[in-house]
Design an enzyme around this catalytic site. Structure first.
Site, PDB file in Angstrom:
ATOM      1  N   LYS A  46      -2.001  -2.815  -7.439  1.00  0.00           N
ATOM      2  CA  LYS A  46      -0.758  -2.598  -6.683  1.00  0.00           C
ATOM      3  C   LYS A  46       0.252  -1.808  -7.511  1.00  0.00           C
ATOM      4  O   LYS A  46       0.881  -0.866  -7.005  1.00  0.00           O
ATOM      5  CB  LYS A  46      -0.171  -3.953  -6.285  1.00  0.00           C
ATOM      6  N   TYR A  54       7.032 -10.704  -0.832  1.00  0.00           N
ATOM      7  CA  TYR A  54       6.950  -9.627  -1.811  1.00  0.00           C
ATOM      8  C   TYR A  54       5.759  -8.705  -1.569  1.00  0.00           C
ATOM      9  O   TYR A  54       5.863  -7.483  -1.777  1.00  0.00           O
ATOM     10  CB  TYR A  54       6.939 -10.188  -3.231  1.00  0.00           C
ATOM     11  N   CYS A  67      -1.905  -7.611  -8.612  1.00  0.00           N
ATOM     12  CA  CYS A  67      -0.824  -7.044  -9.414  1.00  0.00           C
ATOM     13  C   CYS A  67      -1.147  -5.681 -10.022  1.00  0.00           C
ATOM     14  O   CYS A  67      -0.363  -4.740  -9.924  1.00  0.00           O
ATOM     15  CB  CYS A  67      -0.452  -7.992 -10.559  1.00  0.00           C
TER      16      CYS A  67
END
Length: 453
Positions: A51, A178, A48
């Site tokens: 990214k 995703y 997370c």
């Protein structure tokens, strides 16, 4: 005095494991934690956080283009350095790794920077040491799955994508979830020619269909060559270092790099779980009851290793639930209803609650409220980008069952909307809320007329 070295030993120092360890220690337990990589887990180290930093970097290309409409003139043509971005990203990840270590130390949690393997229900080998614990918590997370196809050794996963020496000129991203969508947007925004292959009929399976279709149209506008109903069946490395991809149907494609984002699996292999008696499902995930307890009463599990809801905030909540229940005398269980989530695509997605399809499958009598518009910032820039907002409302009770958005700041907006949906707010209460004007978020409280039921 305890018969064990520790009251609690946590295997895996990701977000869920660290939270459980710190809270349990705060309740007076003697706690240790083992991590064979950097402290922080997938989200902080290879997920997370890095990214999102790359997403920020990728978006500057559009920001530079749009600046002139607001009176800004750049002194020259902007240039991009992949090396600088990756170096700065690594510096931040190392800083966060240090912070997590400091948090553990400040919480009196002993950190073993080694791999931990269970020998039995109370014994672990940690590096060259053997330790015992009254209870063990498994929080090792998941790892990318790579398909078994010829030439797969030439491909990368999202883990390696964060450490590429150079930005590929041409890259294929395989997958429709995703992670695939986010990395396709990152590479395209930074200047690569991106092809995204997905074997299904539309990206983001499981999301609301309007969201899926809207985002697919938007990412194509941004230059991503999205090829649905197409998969890569083989990879061959050419003499010049480029890759030749064989596609379903017999077609071929030349690229410089290929990244697979086709799923993740629990990272349970080689942990000694079987010899400790811990039952796994057919995907290698640890089976637990509602109290996060495995088939071995003193061994628990939280996070992606359970293969339930693969979100960092969920792992953190589970870690809190475990520590409060087992060590704090305040038992509670994690609720998996109406979990807000975001996809940091470009534009991003924010969603909470039921999709239209889920609501109909549950037999709900529903009304749909929907709004599509150009974000205000693009009224001057002229960029062809549209925002979509949608509410799914129970016709009988007027309760908002789901809220969905594609557009700038979707993640920030859906967090607040998520509170309302979690509390069971009605459409009338949304309507009674004063709008923040001018903002995109106000659309969620100004949609007055259903588009369908």
């Amino acid at each position: 005095m305890s018969d064990y070295d520790f009251d609690l030993f946590v295997v895996g120092a990701g977000s869920g494991g660290v939270r459980a360890a710190r809270v349990a220690s705060g309740y007076g337990a003697k706690v240790a934690i083992a991590e064979e990589s950097q402290v922080g887990g997938t989200c902080v180290i290879r997920g997370c956080v890095p990214k999102k930093l790359l997403v920020y970097g990728a978006h500057f290309a559009e920001d530079f283009e749009d600046a002139s409409a607001y009176g800004w003139t750049l002194p020259g043509e902007p240039t991009f350095s992949w090396k600088t971005l990756i170096e700065n990203k690594d510096t931040e990840i190392n800083r966060l790794n240090g912070i997590y270590k400091s948090l553990l130390k400040g919480s009196n949690v002993e950190l073993f920077e080694s791999r931990a393997v269970l020998k039995d229900a109370h014994t672990l080998e940690v590096g060259d040491k053997t330790v015992t614990a009254e209870r063990i918590l498994i929080a090792v997370g998941g790892t990318p799955v790579m398909p078994d196809i010829p030439g797969i050794e030439h491909a990368i996963s999202s883990n390696q994508a964060f450490h590429l020496e150079d930005l590929p000129e041409r890259i294929a991203v395989v997958g429709g979830g995703y992670i695939a969508v986010e990395f396709a947007g990152i590479f395209a925004g930074l200047g690569a020619n991106v092809i995204q292959f997905y074997r299904g009929d539309q990206i983001l399976r499981g999301f609301d269909n309007d969201i899926r279709n809207h985002l697919a149209a938007e990412i194509v506008k941004k230059g991503i060559d999205l090829r649905l109903d197409t998969n890569v069946t083989a990879i061959e490395k050419n003499d010049d270092g480029s890759l030749s991809l064989t596609l379903t149907g017999g077609g071929h494609q030349e690229v410089d790099a290929i990244m697979f984002a086709t799923g993740r699996e629990p990272k349970t292999h080689g942990l000694g779980l079987e010899q400790a008696g811990v039952e796994l499902n057919d995907r290698g995930a640890i089976k637990t009851n509602a109290g996060l307890q495995t088939s071995v009463p003193n061994i628990y599990a939280v996070g992606d290793v359970r293969d339930h809801v693969q979100l960092t905030p969920v792992a953190i909540k589970e870690g809190m639930s475990f520590a409060d229940t087992v060590y704090g005398g305040k038992p509670w269980s994690m609720s998996y209803q109406a979990i807000p989530t975001a996809v940091f695509s470009q534009p991003p997605v924010g969603t909470v609650g039921l999709s239209e399809e889920e609501a109909r499958d549950k037999g709900k009598d529903i009304e749909i409220y929907k709004s599509t518009f150009k974000p205000m910032r693009h009224t001057l820039s002229g960029r062809d980008e549209k925002t979509l907002m949608k509410l799914v409302v129970d016709k009988t009770t007027d309760v908002v069952l789901g809220a969905h958005m594609v557009g700038p700041d979707a993640a920030e907006i859906i967090q607040g909307i998520g509170i309302a949906v979690r509390m069971g707010a009605t459409k009338a209460q949304f309507d009674q809320t004063v709008a923040v004007h001018p903002s995109a978020a106000e659309e969620f409280v100004t949609m007055r007329f259903p588009v369908s039921d």
